[in-house]
Design an enzyme around this catalytic site. Structure first.
Site, PDB file in Angstrom:
ATOM      1  N   VAL A 222       0.866  -1.177   0.000  1.00 38.69           N
ATOM      2  CA  VAL A 222       0.000   0.000   0.000  1.00 38.69           C
ATOM      3  C   VAL A 222       0.901   1.224   0.000  1.00 38.69           C
ATOM      4  O   VAL A 222       2.058   1.164   0.417  1.00 38.69           O
ATOM      5  CB  VAL A 222      -0.954   0.036   1.215  1.00 38.69           C
ATOM      6  CG1 VAL A 222      -1.976  -1.084   1.127  1.00 38.69           C
ATOM      7  CG2 VAL A 222      -0.188  -0.031   2.524  1.00 38.69           C
ATOM      8  N   SER A 223       0.371   2.344  -0.477  1.00 37.78           N
ATOM      9  CA  SER A 223       1.209   3.522  -0.680  1.00 37.78           C
ATOM     10  C   SER A 223       1.438   4.336   0.583  1.00 37.78           C
ATOM     11  O   SER A 223       2.403   5.087   0.670  1.00 37.78           O
ATOM     12  CB  SER A 223       0.585   4.427  -1.754  1.00 37.78           C
ATOM     13  OG  SER A 223       0.506   3.744  -2.987  1.00 37.78           O
ATOM     14  N   LYS A 224       0.547   4.208   1.572  1.00 35.85           N
ATOM     15  CA  LYS A 224       0.644   5.049   2.766  1.00 35.85           C
ATOM     16  C   LYS A 224       0.858   4.196   4.006  1.00 35.85           C
ATOM     17  O   LYS A 224       0.249   3.144   4.159  1.00 35.85           O
ATOM     18  CB  LYS A 224      -0.615   5.898   2.928  1.00 35.85           C
ATOM     19  CG  LYS A 224      -0.834   6.882   1.779  1.00 35.85           C
ATOM     20  CD  LYS A 224      -2.090   7.708   1.992  1.00 35.85           C
ATOM     21  CE  LYS A 224      -2.303   8.693   0.854  1.00 35.85           C
ATOM     22  NZ  LYS A 224      -3.541   9.489   1.045  1.00 35.85           N
TER      23      LYS A 224
END
Length: 216
Positions: A8-10
């Site tokens: 996931v990016s965050k």
């Protein structure tokens, strides 16, 4: 053996890996064989991906939730998939646009092979652009003499040349009339621009001459 990779990016808790891990479990990937990253796909420093790629052995299959979990951009994605193929590692994509890729099926192997064709096409295209650029540079008298400073056109040729895995920085610099030091001020070893290179690419035409102050 199935090996999974999730991302996931965050890392602030606003995104969760749970849906991807559930998909991995449904695909038959053991929990202790899933590698993960909490980072943007555009980042180069993804320790989970690096460990995953290192752990893969011939005959293994890398399982992804979606294809965009793997590559930071199209070039990186194509090259990574082609590297897996040459290492004898399979690929299975569970969902999304790349879900037709599953090397355990005939259609999936065909889709996998298309990536190899794209990778070969890109290498040939880079080689053609580089050779044309170097020939043009030689025609303009850029070979030999005092090392030149970097400009945008030279930077783009340097990036194309360095993107070739077999390229040698000393040879690229020599052909472009640069020193190796100047080359590495602007370009990374994989052909991507460094901060100085990106600034030169982004600068308006009227400002670009000021970007040439790095000594050769």
């Amino acid at each position: 053996m199935l090996v999974g990779y999730v991302r996931v990016s965050k890392a602030d808790g606003s995104q969760t890996l749970a849906p991807q891990r559930d998909a991995m479990a449904a695909a038959g990937v053991e929990p202790d064989r899933i590698y993960e990253d909490l980072a943007s796909g555009r980042r180069d420093d993804r320790p989970g991906l690096a460990a995953c790629l290192k752990a893969l052995q011939p005959g293994n299959t890398l399982v992804l939730w979606k294809l965009d979990r793997l590559g930071r951009d199209l070039r990186h994605l194509v090259n990574t998939v082609d590297e897996l193929r040459t290492r004898g590692v399979g690929l299975k994509v569970i969902a999304g646009a790349g879900a037709q890729i599953d090397t355990t099926t005939a259609n999936g192997r065909l889709a996998f092979g298309i990536f190899a064709a794209f990778a070969e096409f890109e290498r040939e295209l880079i080689s053609e652009r580089t050779n044309a650029g170097l020939a043009a540079a030689r025609a303009r008298g850029r070979m030999g003499g005092r090392p030149r400073k970097m400009d945008r056109a030279t930077l783009m040729m340097a990036m194309a040349a360095m993107a070739d895995r077999e390229a040698k920085a000393t040879e690229v610099a020599r052909r472009l009339g640069l020193t190796t030091t100047t080359l590495y001020v602007y370009v990374n070893g994989d052909g991507t621009p460094k901060a100085a290179g990106q600034a030169l690419l982004d600068a308006p035409a009227a400002v670009r001459p000021r970007q040439l102050q790095v000594a050769g």
